[in-house]
Design a protein around this motif. Structure first.
Motif, short mmCIF file in Angstrom:
data_model
loop_
_atom_site.label_atom_id
_atom_site.label_comp_id
_atom_site.label_asym_id
_atom_site.label_seq_id
_atom_site.Cartn_x
_atom_site.Cartn_y
_atom_site.Cartn_z
N UNK A 80 2.41 9.39 -13.92
CA UNK A 80 3.55 8.64 -13.40
C UNK A 80 3.68 7.30 -14.11
N UNK A 81 2.56 6.68 -14.43
CA UNK A 81 2.61 5.40 -15.13
C UNK A 81 3.05 5.56 -16.57
N UNK A 82 2.55 6.59 -17.25
CA UNK A 82 2.84 6.77 -18.67
C UNK A 82 4.29 7.18 -18.90
N UNK A 83 4.78 8.11 -18.11
CA UNK A 83 6.11 8.66 -18.36
C UNK A 83 7.22 7.91 -17.63
N UNK A 84 6.93 7.43 -16.41
CA UNK A 84 7.99 6.90 -15.56
C UNK A 84 7.80 5.44 -15.15
N UNK A 85 6.73 4.79 -15.61
CA UNK A 85 6.47 3.38 -15.29
C UNK A 85 6.31 3.15 -13.80
N UNK A 86 5.84 4.15 -13.08
CA UNK A 86 5.51 4.00 -11.66
C UNK A 86 4.01 3.79 -11.58
N UNK A 87 3.62 2.51 -11.41
CA UNK A 87 2.21 2.15 -11.46
C UNK A 87 1.61 2.10 -10.06
N UNK A 88 0.55 2.88 -9.85
CA UNK A 88 -0.19 2.90 -8.59
C UNK A 88 -1.64 2.61 -8.93
N UNK A 89 -2.19 1.59 -8.29
CA UNK A 89 -3.56 1.18 -8.60
C UNK A 89 -4.55 2.19 -8.04
N UNK A 90 -5.80 2.03 -8.45
CA UNK A 90 -6.84 2.96 -8.01
C UNK A 90 -7.08 2.89 -6.51
N UNK A 91 -6.81 1.72 -5.90
CA UNK A 91 -6.99 1.60 -4.46
C UNK A 91 -5.72 1.92 -3.69
N UNK A 92 -4.70 2.48 -4.36
CA UNK A 92 -3.52 2.97 -3.66
C UNK A 92 -2.44 1.94 -3.40
N UNK A 93 -2.26 0.96 -4.28
CA UNK A 93 -1.20 -0.04 -4.12
C UNK A 93 -0.11 0.22 -5.16
N UNK A 94 1.14 0.14 -4.75
CA UNK A 94 2.27 0.37 -5.66
C UNK A 94 2.55 -0.95 -6.38
N UNK A 95 2.17 -1.02 -7.65
CA UNK A 95 2.28 -2.27 -8.40
C UNK A 95 3.64 -2.45 -9.07
N UNK A 106 15.56 -1.70 -2.09
CA UNK A 106 14.13 -1.47 -1.87
C UNK A 106 13.83 -0.95 -0.47
N UNK A 107 14.80 -1.00 0.43
CA UNK A 107 14.59 -0.39 1.75
C UNK A 107 14.43 1.13 1.63
N UNK A 108 14.91 1.69 0.53
CA UNK A 108 14.80 3.14 0.33
C UNK A 108 13.49 3.52 -0.37
N UNK A 109 12.64 2.54 -0.71
CA UNK A 109 11.40 2.84 -1.42
C UNK A 109 10.47 3.76 -0.62
N UNK A 110 10.25 3.55 0.69
CA UNK A 110 9.39 4.50 1.43
C UNK A 110 9.93 5.93 1.38
N UNK A 111 11.25 6.09 1.53
CA UNK A 111 11.84 7.42 1.47
C UNK A 111 11.64 8.04 0.09
N UNK A 112 11.80 7.24 -0.95
CA UNK A 112 11.62 7.73 -2.32
C UNK A 112 10.20 8.25 -2.53
N UNK A 113 9.22 7.47 -2.12
CA UNK A 113 7.82 7.87 -2.31
C UNK A 113 7.47 9.09 -1.47
N UNK A 114 8.01 9.17 -0.27
CA UNK A 114 7.72 10.32 0.58
C UNK A 114 8.30 11.60 -0.03
N UNK A 115 9.52 11.52 -0.58
CA UNK A 115 10.17 12.71 -1.12
C UNK A 115 9.50 13.20 -2.40
N UNK A 168 0.83 -1.21 0.00
CA UNK A 168 0.00 0.00 0.00
C UNK A 168 0.87 1.26 0.00
N UNK A 169 0.51 2.22 -0.84
CA UNK A 169 1.27 3.47 -0.93
C UNK A 169 1.25 4.22 0.40
N UNK A 170 0.11 4.27 1.04
CA UNK A 170 0.00 5.05 2.28
C UNK A 170 0.87 4.46 3.37
#
Length: 736
Positions: free
Chosen positions: A608-623, A636-645, A568-570
């Motif tokens: 984000x999906x079209x330009x950068x291939x960062x796919x987030x579903x409609x229910x807020x999951x990072x696919x 991947x331990x840095x993924x939360x920091x990346x999304x927050x920034x 989940x993104x959140x």
């Protein structure tokens, strides 16, 4: 020949009468004490914006601030009823009685800044509070409301505007030509302005600062909101200082040693300080001290000398450190009304507090390292840029390399060769260049008990531990990363900027280098060889620039790394926000910050999906996340920091800045470094993780650097340093 005006001498009848100066003369004299140059005017305006609770400050400058100095903030604004007396002297919302000075916690308090500016410039104010239905514009001259050009009424006029205040200062010192002629050039005055903005941006990382020249599209200083002090230092002063920073927190309750003054508790002494300062590995020609006392930028020669003295036995002679020090003292112990520009303050127990801070910083320095590292920067391209009269030596060196590999080879089959060139020439040892990939690396010089498999994104490749006799593993077969076709003007400009900023000689070094080995994984240091020279490189900085360029190269056509199951993104953003420092100073709570970041990303998930291939579903999951380089898996331990920034650090309002800032954050996520700067003894990095990272660096990252990185000049600062040259070493050995 000019003559200097003299004061009239007393008359024979007696002394001259004492007259009261005109109000305009008094105000203009006082203005000269407060507003000394454009940078001092900007300092006062920035402090007013911070006092207003602004979270975004944008500054525009023309001709070094002498023609135009504009500051726009998002603070609480000014009430319309207060506009008539806004620029009068000694009008303030901070004080009502003299005793209020003892409890003062704001920047400004005397009400002289705007008044002084109005006496020496054309001042315009546009302001809007949250309760107002429109903004109000007012012009000032000599401390009072003035009619704008072409009008007769001086009353504030309704206009369009955002919440907050925009102050425009035009033609500074137009009526004081002596002061105007004493100023430096516009470029020097602009440099002073940037210095002021940089210092306040360091101390207020939760506030977004932007400073640019009028008519320029790219700002010279740009910081995001909701950052930390360390992140702001890294952004504004560069990785060179940031990687060598230490942190110390000191307070009156800390006991520095057994002999410290125990009576401080009895006196009710309350103060605290936090410092970011460089270690023994960094040194500059001049000390950089950012000193804030109760959030006010001040100068103190005593504090500066005390802090410099702790480096005397650590740094080489003539070297100086970088220090940021923020000191919080009980307002009742501080006298802020010492200097007209508030540049100096006095406080009680000054000597004791300075000694405690210096002792704490010194102990931190001693505990961090008992030795220092000396590095030197020399001409990187000693064998590249030869003069025109020795161009022919390049072919001769190629012949020497061929001679080195096959001393008995016969090259008489070439019809152009003369008899003299048929004789193989002996190459001196100090001029031999290692070109064989079978030669030893640093890792091969240490005994290995067993080979281990290095995880490499599921590739199952084995780490190469070999000696001179062992064969070199075949290089990874990777597909050519082709530039995607993109018609967006912003992307094309970013690509052109990379090509225009290429440093040709450094590019040749990285393109034709030979990998030697990894020196320190945690500090991102590796060794490479080019020609007869050995270079120490910061592979983290090289990788960050590489991945930025790869993201721009594949814009709109980036492969994906699928996450299974998709988190989940959140939850990911919440993990990063919970451990982030400095959020307490924000007006928003941590849950509110999480919700705001999630809303920003969810609203732009299609882009984000079209330009950068960062796919987030409609229910807020990072696919899925972008895959910039095959056979390379980011931490991947840095993924939360990346999304927050992505929330505060990306400029979503401008297309070009949005793409650039997003790709910079993506590149920072891809940098091969641990989540924390160093691994402590309590949480050491596992051997498998270390093996995997080293394998990826040697067999994936460095070949990609040689193949795709267009080297910019900025890497020359400290990220590529020559540490040895074979001919020079031979000269040393000959003297021995």
């Amino acid at each position: 020949m000019t003559t200097q005006a003299r004061s009239p001498s007393p008359t024979p009848d007696g002394p001259l009468p004492i007259r009261r100066l005109q109000e305009s003369v008094i105000n203009r004299i006082a203005a000269g004490e407060i507003i000394q140059r454009p940078a001092s005017a900007l300092k006062e305006l920035i402090e007013n914006s911070l006092d207003a609770g602004s979270m975004s400050i944008k500054i525009t400058v023309k001709d070094g601030g002498m023609k135009l100095l504009q500051i726009q903030d998002s603070g609480c604004g000014i009430r319309k009823a207060d506009l008539p007396i806004l620029a009068e002297r000694f009008t303030t919302s901070k004080l009502s009685t003299f005793s209020d000075l003892a409890r003062l916690t704001t920047y400004g308090f005397r009400g002289e800044a705007l008044a002084s500016i109005s006496y020496v410039s054309h001042l315009t104010v546009i302001t809007k509070t949250k309760t107002d239905s429109c903004a109000w514009k007012a012009c000032y001259a000599d401390g009072a409301l003035a009619a704008p050009r072409g009008t007769t009424s001086s009353e504030p006029k309704a206009c369009a505007g955002n919440d907050g205040t925009t102050i425009t200062v035009e033609n500074l010192f137009y009526n004081t030509p002596t002061r105007l002629s004493a100023l430096r050039s516009s470029s020097e005055e602009y440099a002073r302005i940037l210095d002021v903005v940089t210092k306040y941006a360091i101390h207020n990382p939760h506030v977004s600062f932007t400073c640019k020249k009028a008519g320029s599209s790219a700002p010279d200083v740009s910081t995001p909101s909701a950052s930390t002090t360390a992140q702001a230092i890294r952004l504004l002063y560069g990785q060179t200082i940031a990687k060598d920073l230490l942190y110390a927190s000191i307070s009156a309750s800390d006991q520095i040693d057994a002999t410290s003054d125990a009576s401080s508790e009895d006196k009710g002494e309350t103060w605290s300080a936090e410092a970011h300062f460089t270690n023994a590995h960094y040194h500059a020609k001049k000390t950089v001290l950012l000193l804030f006392i109760n959030h006010r930028l001040v100068e103190s020669l005593r504090i500066k000398k005390a802090l410099e003295s702790i480096y005397n036995g650590i740094l080489p002679k003539g070297a100086s450190p970088f220090i940021y020090l923020s000191l919080q003292i009980d307002p009742q112990s501080v006298d802020v009304n010492v200097h007209p520009t508030k540049r100096e303050v006095h406080f009680l127990d000054e000597e004791t507090i300075i000694e405690r801070i210096a002792s704490s910083l010194q102990q931190k320095l001693i505990g961090q390292s008992q030795s220092r590292v000396f590095e030197y920067q020399t001409l990187l391209t000693g064998g590249i840029a030869e003069s025109q009269n020795v161009k022919g030596k390049g072919k001769e060196r190629e012949n020497q390399r061929g001679t080195e590999e096959s001393p008995t080879s016969d090259r008489t089959d070439s019809p152009s060769m003369t008899p003299s060139s048929q004789k193989p020439r002996k190459t001196l040892s100090q001029h031999k260049v290692r070109t064989s990939l079978q030669d030893r690396t640093l890792e091969s010089m240490f005994p290995v008990t067993s080979s281990q498999t290095a995880a490499n994104g599921g590739s199952g490749s084995k780490a190469a531990d070999f000696d001179d006799s062992s064969p070199v593993p075949n290089p990874l077969k990777t597909r050519e990363i082709k530039a995607s076709e993109c018609s967006l003007t912003s992307v094309q400009k970013l690509r052109r900027a990379i090509v225009q900023g290429t440093h040709r000689q450094l590019h040749e070094i990285l393109e034709k280098h030979t990998f030697v080995g990894i020196v320190d994984v945690n500090r991102c240091l590796s060794l490479i060889q080019y020609s007869t020279k050995l270079y120490l490189v910061n592979h983290g900085a090289l990788a960050e620039e590489l991945f930025y360029q790869l993201g721009l190269r594949q814009f709109g056509n980036i492969c994906r790394i699928k996450l299974d199951p998709p988190p989940p993104l959140k939850d990911l953003v919440k993990l990063a926000v919970d451990v982030e420092e400095g959020i307490e100073r924000s007006s928003l709570s941590r849950p509110q910050i999480v919700d705001r970041i999630v809303d920003v990303l969810m609203a732009r998930r299609e882009m984000l999906s079209e330009y950068f291939s960062l796919d987030i579903s409609a229910d807020g999951a990072v696919e899925s996340i972008p895959m910039l380089l095959r056979n390379y898996t980011p931490n991947l331990d840095k993924l939360p920091l990346f999304l927050m920034r992505l929330g505060p650090q990306v400029n979503w309002a401008s297309e070009r800045e949005c793409f650039e800032s997003f790709l910079r954050e993506l590149a920072f996520f891809y940098v091969p470094e641990p989540l924390s700067p160093t691994h402590t003894d309590e949480a050491p990095q596992s051997e498998a993780e270390d093996k995997s990272m080293r394998w990826q660096l040697q067999h994936v990252l460095f070949p990609a650097i040689a193949r795709y990185l267009v080297a910019p000049k900025s890497l020359l600062d400290r990220d590529v340093v020559q540490v040895a040259n074979l001919p020079d070493l031979y000269r040393v050995f000959e003297r021995c």
